[in-house]
Design an enzyme around this catalytic site. Structure first.
Site, PDB file in Angstrom:
ATOM      1  N   VAL A  23      13.094  16.573 -15.584  1.00 46.41           N
ATOM      2  CA  VAL A  23      12.151  17.539 -15.519  1.00 46.41           C
ATOM      3  C   VAL A  23      10.801  17.289 -15.046  1.00 46.41           C
ATOM      4  CG1 VAL A  23      13.553  19.300 -17.165  1.00 46.41           C
ATOM      5  CG2 VAL A  23      11.765  17.600 -17.890  1.00 46.41           C
ATOM      6  N   SER A  24       9.961  18.175 -14.518  1.00 41.95           N
ATOM      7  CA  SER A  24       8.661  17.804 -14.072  1.00 41.95           C
ATOM      8  C   SER A  24       7.505  17.822 -15.066  1.00 41.95           C
ATOM      9  CB  SER A  24       8.432  18.644 -12.973  1.00 41.95           C
ATOM     10  OG  SER A  24       9.533  18.689 -11.914  1.00 41.95           O
ATOM     11  N   THR A  25       7.887  18.721 -16.120  1.00 42.73           N
ATOM     12  CA  THR A  25       6.795  18.576 -17.245  1.00 42.73           C
ATOM     13  C   THR A  25       7.260  18.233 -18.683  1.00 42.73           C
ATOM     14  OG1 THR A  25       6.832  20.739 -17.642  1.00 42.73           O
ATOM     15  CG2 THR A  25       5.313  20.268 -15.909  1.00 42.73           C
ATOM     16  N   GLN A  28       9.094  21.126 -20.476  1.00 42.83           N
ATOM     17  CA  GLN A  28      10.140  21.827 -20.193  1.00 42.83           C
ATOM     18  C   GLN A  28      11.515  20.855 -20.600  1.00 42.83           C
ATOM     19  OE1 GLN A  28       9.871  21.303 -15.777  1.00 42.83           O
ATOM     20  NE2 GLN A  28       9.863  23.316 -15.580  1.00 42.83           N
ATOM     21  N   ILE A  52       8.642  13.923 -16.710  1.00 42.58           N
ATOM     22  CA  ILE A  52       7.499  13.193 -16.027  1.00 42.58           C
ATOM     23  C   ILE A  52       6.554  14.430 -16.102  1.00 42.58           C
ATOM     24  CG2 ILE A  52       6.633  12.245 -14.014  1.00 42.58           C
ATOM     25  CD1 ILE A  52       8.492  10.620 -15.452  1.00 42.58           C
TER      26      ILE A  52
END
Length: 233
Positions: A23-25, A28, A52
């Site tokens: 996941v990007s954050t 999440q 990340i």
């Protein structure tokens, strides 16, 4: 990337199923991806994950996966874009896995390189990605050439003025820390360090030598902060 790289031998890939989720954050969660991977038969202990945030480049989960993957294994993904935060990185990672004999199965993209149809789909996907990348590079290059033809000066301008360079050196001589200098002059602490180390070449010509009696507001504040005496005008 060659066509041959994606036409691996049509073995049945009897090795393990590995999984990767990202996941990007950090806010999440991975639940949807993890559930899909386990339902596809990937053992929980062979699922590698990353959370990340921002533009962080290092991904320990992906690094561990690449170290674990062996020829004959199959990497199962929720979608191919989980492999890379950029098109270039994603294609590079896919190419590396295929070269090492690791098959790919993307659940939402319906790509499975253990089948002839899946390998064909992946080849088309990679070819389109490389074509798109080549177009972007060509357009950027054309834009740069057009700008040069118009006499535009390319390259990043220095965000620091000669006056700020002189102020940084005067405050440094007065004994102020990099933090106090950056607060007073209005530039980043990193910029303060680069100025003092002479790393900003575009400002290397700036004279920082001043007459002993040339004191301005920067020096007056520095003297007060550093408890140093300055000659009076």
């Amino acid at each position: 990337m060659t066509q041959k790289a994606h036409n691996s031998p049509e073995s049945s890939h009897p090795g393990r199923l590995l999984g990767y989720a990202r996941v990007s954050t950090t806010s999440q969660n991975l639940d949807v991806q993890l559930r899909a991977l386990t339902e596809a038969g990937v053992p929980v202990e062979l699922v590698f994950t990353d959370k990340i945030s921002g533009t962080q480049a290092e991904r320990p989960g992906l690094a561990a996966l690449m170290a674990e993957a062996q020829a004959g294994d199959t990497l199962v993904l929720y979608s191919l874009d989980r492999l890379g935060r950029s098109l270039v990185h994603m294609v590079t990672t896919i190419d590396e896995l295929i070269r090492r004999g690791v098959a790919l199965r993307s659940l939402t993209d319906t790509i499975d390189t253990t089948t002839p149809a899946g390998r064909f789909q992946l080849n088309v996907f990679v070819a389109m990605a490389e074509y798109q990348r080549a177009l972007i590079v060509e357009r950027v290059q054309d834009g740069l050439e057009a700008a040069r033809a118009r006499g535009v000066q390319l390259g990043r301008k220095s965000p620091i003025t000669p006056e700020q360079v002189r102020a940084i050196h005067r405050l440094h001589r007065a004994g102020l820390s990099h933090y106090k200098i950056h607060r007073r002059v209005g530039v980043s602490k990193g910029a303060v360090g680069r100025v003092l180390r002479g790393e900003i070449k575009s400002l290397a010509h700036v004279s920082i030598e001043l007459p002993a009696d040339e004191i301005d507001v920067w020096d007056a504040e520095a003297a007060a902060s550093a408890s140093m005496s300055y000659p009076k005008k």
